[in-house]
Write a protein that holds these residues in place. Structure first.
Motif, PDB file in Angstrom:
ATOM      1  N   GLU A   1       0.872  -1.174   0.000  1.00 43.47           N
ATOM      2  CA  GLU A   1       0.000   0.000   0.000  1.00 43.47           C
ATOM      3  C   GLU A   1       0.909   1.224   0.000  1.00 43.47           C
ATOM      4  O   GLU A   1       1.977   1.232   0.620  1.00 43.47           O
TER       5      GLU A   1
ATOM      6  N   LYS B   1       1.116   5.632   0.217  1.00 47.32           N
ATOM      7  CA  LYS B   1       0.433   6.855   0.622  1.00 47.32           C
ATOM      8  C   LYS B   1       1.414   8.012   0.448  1.00 47.32           C
ATOM      9  O   LYS B   1       2.578   7.917   0.851  1.00 47.32           O
TER      10      LYS B   1
ATOM     11  N   GLN C   1       5.048   6.888   1.321  1.00 46.28           N
ATOM     12  CA  GLN C   1       5.114   5.901   2.384  1.00 46.28           C
ATOM     13  C   GLN C   1       4.758   4.533   1.819  1.00 46.28           C
ATOM     14  O   GLN C   1       3.803   4.391   1.051  1.00 46.28           O
TER      15      GLN C   1
ATOM     16  N   ILE D   1       3.429   0.951   3.039  1.00 46.41           N
ATOM     17  CA  ILE D   1       2.693   0.465   4.211  1.00 46.41           C
ATOM     18  C   ILE D   1       2.410  -1.024   4.059  1.00 46.41           C
ATOM     19  O   ILE D   1       1.948  -1.479   3.012  1.00 46.41           O
ATOM     20  N   LYS D   2       2.688  -1.767   5.132  1.00 43.41           N
ATOM     21  CA  LYS D   2       2.417  -3.207   5.166  1.00 43.41           C
ATOM     22  C   LYS D   2       1.709  -3.528   6.469  1.00 43.41           C
ATOM     23  O   LYS D   2       2.190  -3.166   7.540  1.00 43.41           O
ATOM     24  N   ASP D   3       0.566  -4.163   6.360  1.00 45.87           N
ATOM     25  CA  ASP D   3      -0.223  -4.534   7.540  1.00 45.87           C
ATOM     26  C   ASP D   3      -0.495  -3.328   8.437  1.00 45.87           C
ATOM     27  O   ASP D   3      -0.401  -3.404   9.662  1.00 45.87           O
ATOM     28  N   GLY D   4      -0.775  -2.170   7.813  1.00 51.74           N
ATOM     29  CA  GLY D   4      -1.096  -0.961   8.553  1.00 51.74           C
ATOM     30  C   GLY D   4       0.091  -0.246   9.162  1.00 51.74           C
ATOM     31  O   GLY D   4      -0.068   0.742   9.868  1.00 51.74           O
ATOM     32  N   ARG D   5       1.297  -0.724   8.898  1.00 51.92           N
ATOM     33  CA  ARG D   5       2.512  -0.153   9.483  1.00 51.92           C
ATOM     34  C   ARG D   5       3.388   0.438   8.385  1.00 51.92           C
ATOM     35  O   ARG D   5       3.627  -0.194   7.367  1.00 51.92           O
TER      36      ARG D   5
END
Length: 134
Positions: free
Chosen positions: A76, A78, A93, A95-99
């Motif tokens: 992901e 952003k 950014q 992002i993996k697993d919300g991190r």
């Protein structure tokens, strides 16, 4: 291909990217009879295969195009703007697993700010990395 100029190769690459290719790159190779050549690789969604194949056939000296399927795993992304001592600069950014696993400066922003402030590219780049990316 073993009979294309660098200028023509660059033009074909631009056309492929403009038509929606995700990435285009060339690799020096040795062809049959040990002739030096270029392998032009185009990565794109399946739905663009026909369009991009036509560009390859019309804009290069190739007599044929090979196609193969592959899978792609993406993070992901952003875009976040951060404030630096030199002004705002966008970062991307990952992002993996919300991190957030990494945040890197956008090249065009760093280039623009470096030129505006007459600073080395690396100095601006490091300033972005030293800024909090929330």
């Amino acid at each position: 291909m073993d009979d294309m100029t660098g200028e023509a190769l660059g033009f074909a690459m631009e056309k492929l990217l403009e038509a929606g290719a995700l990435d285009v790159y060339h690799t020096p190779i040795y062809m049959k009879k040990s002739r030096p050549g270029v392998l032009l690789t185009t990565l794109a969604p399946k739905k663009l295969e026909s369009t991009l194949t036509n560009i390859l056939l019309e804009e290069t000296t190739t007599l044929g195009v090979r196609a193969s399927a592959s899978t792609r795993t993406i993070l992901e992304r952003k875009i976040v703007t951060v404030d630096t001592p030199y002004g705002p600069i966008r970062t991307k950014q990952a992002i993996k697993d919300g991190r957030i696993i990494r945040a890197l400066p956008e090249y065009e922003d760093v280039k623009r700010v470096a030129r505006e402030h007459n600073l080395p590219f690396q100095k601006v780049y490091r300033a972005v990395l030293d800024t909090k990316h929330e």
